[in-house]
Design a protein around this motif. Sequence first.
Motif, PDB file in Angstrom:
ATOM      1  N   TYR A 173       0.846  -1.199   0.000  1.00  0.00           N
ATOM      2  CA  TYR A 173       0.000   0.000   0.000  1.00  0.00           C
ATOM      3  C   TYR A 173       0.884   1.252   0.000  1.00  0.00           C
ATOM      4  N   VAL A 174       0.295   2.346  -0.443  1.00  0.00           N
ATOM      5  CA  VAL A 174       1.011   3.614  -0.409  1.00  0.00           C
ATOM      6  C   VAL A 174       0.087   4.705   0.149  1.00  0.00           C
ATOM      7  N   LEU A 175       0.607   5.445   1.097  1.00  0.00           N
ATOM      8  CA  LEU A 175      -0.071   6.642   1.597  1.00  0.00           C
ATOM      9  C   LEU A 175       0.469   7.812   0.790  1.00  0.00           C
ATOM     10  N   LYS A 176      -0.399   8.424  -0.001  1.00  0.00           N
ATOM     11  CA  LYS A 176       0.000   9.557  -0.842  1.00  0.00           C
ATOM     12  C   LYS A 176      -0.554  10.838  -0.227  1.00  0.00           C
ATOM     13  N   CYS A 177       0.340  11.733   0.160  1.00  0.00           N
ATOM     14  CA  CYS A 177      -0.047  12.969   0.850  1.00  0.00           C
ATOM     15  C   CYS A 177       0.263  14.202   0.006  1.00  0.00           C
ATOM     16  N   ASP A 178      -0.600  15.181   0.142  1.00  0.00           N
ATOM     17  CA  ASP A 178      -0.440  16.442  -0.569  1.00  0.00           C
ATOM     18  C   ASP A 178      -0.850  17.554   0.396  1.00  0.00           C
ATOM     19  N   ILE A 179      -0.058  18.622   0.480  1.00  0.00           N
ATOM     20  CA  ILE A 179      -0.357  19.727   1.379  1.00  0.00           C
ATOM     21  C   ILE A 179      -1.304  20.713   0.711  1.00  0.00           C
ATOM     22  N   PHE A 191       4.200  13.905  -1.081  1.00  0.00           N
ATOM     23  CA  PHE A 191       5.056  12.850  -0.538  1.00  0.00           C
ATOM     24  C   PHE A 191       4.292  11.543  -0.350  1.00  0.00           C
ATOM     25  N   ILE A 192       5.054  10.439  -0.393  1.00  0.00           N
ATOM     26  CA  ILE A 192       4.462   9.103  -0.347  1.00  0.00           C
ATOM     27  C   ILE A 192       5.193   8.227   0.667  1.00  0.00           C
ATOM     28  N   ILE A 193       4.441   7.280   1.248  1.00  0.00           N
ATOM     29  CA  ILE A 193       5.004   6.305   2.191  1.00  0.00           C
ATOM     30  C   ILE A 193       4.461   4.934   1.813  1.00  0.00           C
ATOM     31  N   PHE A 194       5.356   3.971   1.583  1.00  0.00           N
ATOM     32  CA  PHE A 194       4.955   2.603   1.257  1.00  0.00           C
ATOM     33  C   PHE A 194       4.972   1.736   2.515  1.00  0.00           C
ATOM     34  N   ASP A 195       4.031   0.788   2.577  1.00  0.00           N
ATOM     35  CA  ASP A 195       3.999  -0.150   3.708  1.00  0.00           C
ATOM     36  C   ASP A 195       3.110  -1.331   3.340  1.00  0.00           C
ATOM     37  N   PRO A 196       3.428  -2.541   3.818  1.00  0.00           N
ATOM     38  CA  PRO A 196       2.554  -3.693   3.561  1.00  0.00           C
ATOM     39  C   PRO A 196       1.324  -3.715   4.470  1.00  0.00           C
ATOM     40  N   ASP A 197       1.295  -2.836   5.476  1.00  0.00           N
ATOM     41  CA  ASP A 197       0.207  -2.820   6.465  1.00  0.00           C
ATOM     42  C   ASP A 197      -0.643  -1.564   6.293  1.00  0.00           C
ATOM     43  N   LYS A 198      -1.838  -1.734   5.769  1.00  0.00           N
ATOM     44  CA  LYS A 198      -2.734  -0.596   5.518  1.00  0.00           C
ATOM     45  C   LYS A 198      -3.142   0.101   6.814  1.00  0.00           C
ATOM     46  N   GLU A 199      -3.380  -0.684   7.871  1.00  0.00           N
ATOM     47  CA  GLU A 199      -3.793  -0.106   9.153  1.00  0.00           C
ATOM     48  C   GLU A 199      -2.694   0.774   9.742  1.00  0.00           C
ATOM     49  N   LEU A 225      -0.567   2.498   8.007  1.00  0.00           N
ATOM     50  CA  LEU A 225      -0.572   3.744   7.228  1.00  0.00           C
ATOM     51  C   LEU A 225      -1.696   4.686   7.682  1.00  0.00           C
ATOM     52  N   LYS A 226      -2.808   4.120   8.138  1.00  0.00           N
ATOM     53  CA  LYS A 226      -3.896   4.957   8.671  1.00  0.00           C
ATOM     54  C   LYS A 226      -3.440   5.691   9.927  1.00  0.00           C
ATOM     55  N   VAL A 227      -2.693   4.972  10.780  1.00  0.00           N
ATOM     56  CA  VAL A 227      -2.151   5.580  12.005  1.00  0.00           C
ATOM     57  C   VAL A 227      -1.121   6.652  11.645  1.00  0.00           C
ATOM     58  N   VAL A 228      -0.258   6.344  10.682  1.00  0.00           N
ATOM     59  CA  VAL A 228       0.778   7.280  10.233  1.00  0.00           C
ATOM     60  C   VAL A 228       0.133   8.560   9.695  1.00  0.00           C
ATOM     61  N   LYS A 242      -2.712   9.921  10.537  1.00  0.00           N
ATOM     62  CA  LYS A 242      -3.198  10.724  11.668  1.00  0.00           C
ATOM     63  C   LYS A 242      -2.059  11.441  12.378  1.00  0.00           C
ATOM     64  N   GLU A 243      -0.925  10.746  12.529  1.00  0.00           N
ATOM     65  CA  GLU A 243       0.244  11.342  13.173  1.00  0.00           C
ATOM     66  C   GLU A 243       0.786  12.519  12.346  1.00  0.00           C
ATOM     67  N   ILE A 244       0.786  12.348  11.042  1.00  0.00           N
ATOM     68  CA  ILE A 244       1.257  13.416  10.143  1.00  0.00           C
ATOM     69  C   ILE A 244       0.326  14.625  10.213  1.00  0.00           C
ATOM     70  N   GLU A 245      -0.974  14.359  10.189  1.00  0.00           N
ATOM     71  CA  GLU A 245      -1.951  15.448  10.287  1.00  0.00           C
ATOM     72  C   GLU A 245      -1.762  16.248  11.565  1.00  0.00           C
ATOM     73  N   GLU A 246      -1.480  15.549  12.647  1.00  0.00           N
ATOM     74  CA  GLU A 246      -1.263  16.214  13.937  1.00  0.00           C
ATOM     75  C   GLU A 246       0.039  17.017  13.921  1.00  0.00           C
ATOM     76  N   LYS A 247       1.081  16.437  13.358  1.00  0.00           N
ATOM     77  CA  LYS A 247       2.390  17.097  13.292  1.00  0.00           C
ATOM     78  C   LYS A 247       2.317  18.365  12.431  1.00  0.00           C
ATOM     79  N   LEU A 248       1.534  18.324  11.363  1.00  0.00           N
ATOM     80  CA  LEU A 248       1.444  19.463  10.448  1.00  0.00           C
ATOM     81  C   LEU A 248       0.841  20.714  11.100  1.00  0.00           C
ATOM     82  N   LYS A 249       0.136  20.517  12.212  1.00  0.00           N
ATOM     83  CA  LYS A 249      -0.422  21.677  12.934  1.00  0.00           C
ATOM     84  C   LYS A 249       0.693  22.584  13.435  1.00  0.00           C
TER      85      LYS A 249
END
Length: 352
Positions: A118-124, A245-253, A255-258, A260-267
């Motif tokens: 899976y890939v988490l694809k983020c855009d600001i 930016f993108i983050i790859f991981d075999p665990d979708k769950e 990436l969901k946690v990651v 949320k952590e990114i959203e919090e950090k971006l504040k």
Amino acid sequence: MYKVIRANTKNRGKLHKFELFYSSNIISILNVLKYKKYEHSHYNVFLVHEPKYRIIMSEIMSDKVVNHLVSHYVLDPGITPHLIPQNVATRKGMGTKEGIRYVKKYINKLKLNYDKVYVLKCDIKKYFYSIDHELILQKISRFITDPDVYNLIKNIIESTDNKYVNESIKKVINKEIKRIEGLNILDKENKIAELKSIPLYEKGKGLPIGNMTSQLLAIYFLNDLDHYIKEKLYCKYYVRYMDDFIIFDPDKERLKVVRKEIEEKLKEFKLELNKKTNIYDLKHGFGFLGYYFFLKEKRLIIKINSNTKRRIKKKMRKLKKINAPNYENVKASYMGYLKIAHSKNLLKKLDL
């Protein structure tokens, strides 16, 4: 230094005017900097139509020279040692090609050991317009100790606060809307909506779009986030190109946690992720750096989207028709771009 500026300046009239009095113009820039009298001049604000509508703020030649000097001798050597290798935008030896190399490396590594990737694809959201002046100045003060140099960069950053900037943006947008309204085209409403979505600058926020300093500052602004993702969230398979930016991981769950952590950090950066941020299964694919990546029976396929294909074909036909002197250079550039993807048919059609 000036040779680089000259090569990258498309407005030949602007160049000719500057070079008529080249020596006196260079001495004038030197004196303004020496006596600490530098003030950024007005930008020429205009619209770029392809691949989508966006604002560009063009500098006069003297500001362009100052911008390159600051970038080359202050920002680049001050910023680069702090950056992670996976932050691939703009710098020498970096760019799209390096980003693609990391993507291929990570996918090929993960697909060998896991059935699902899976890939988490983020855009600001509105990145360049949202960078907080106070925060970016705090960050550069880590390596800029000279108050005169600091104030020079501060002057460039805060040039977006001038009232005329937003007035100029509104003017070019309204002019293009009027032009579109007079055309008989199918996607008229979409184009007008796209134009109306172009943001204005808020006081104390945003970097000038088109400046060399802006490119380097935008790379550096999220540097703390890069280190946080790599060193605190332990995301091994991470790539960033500016605000994408993108983050790859075999665990979708995970990436969901990651996410949320990114959203919090971006504040802490006074930023937020936009609606395009999502988690994708590589079987279905995702877009990044102008390409589309997906796994088919554990084989990595790289494609180019239809809009990009149309744009390339249109430009190549136009250049060939008018027998443009830069036709071969453009051809070679597109060849390098297309060879990254699985695009043999398109290469044949374009005689590449």
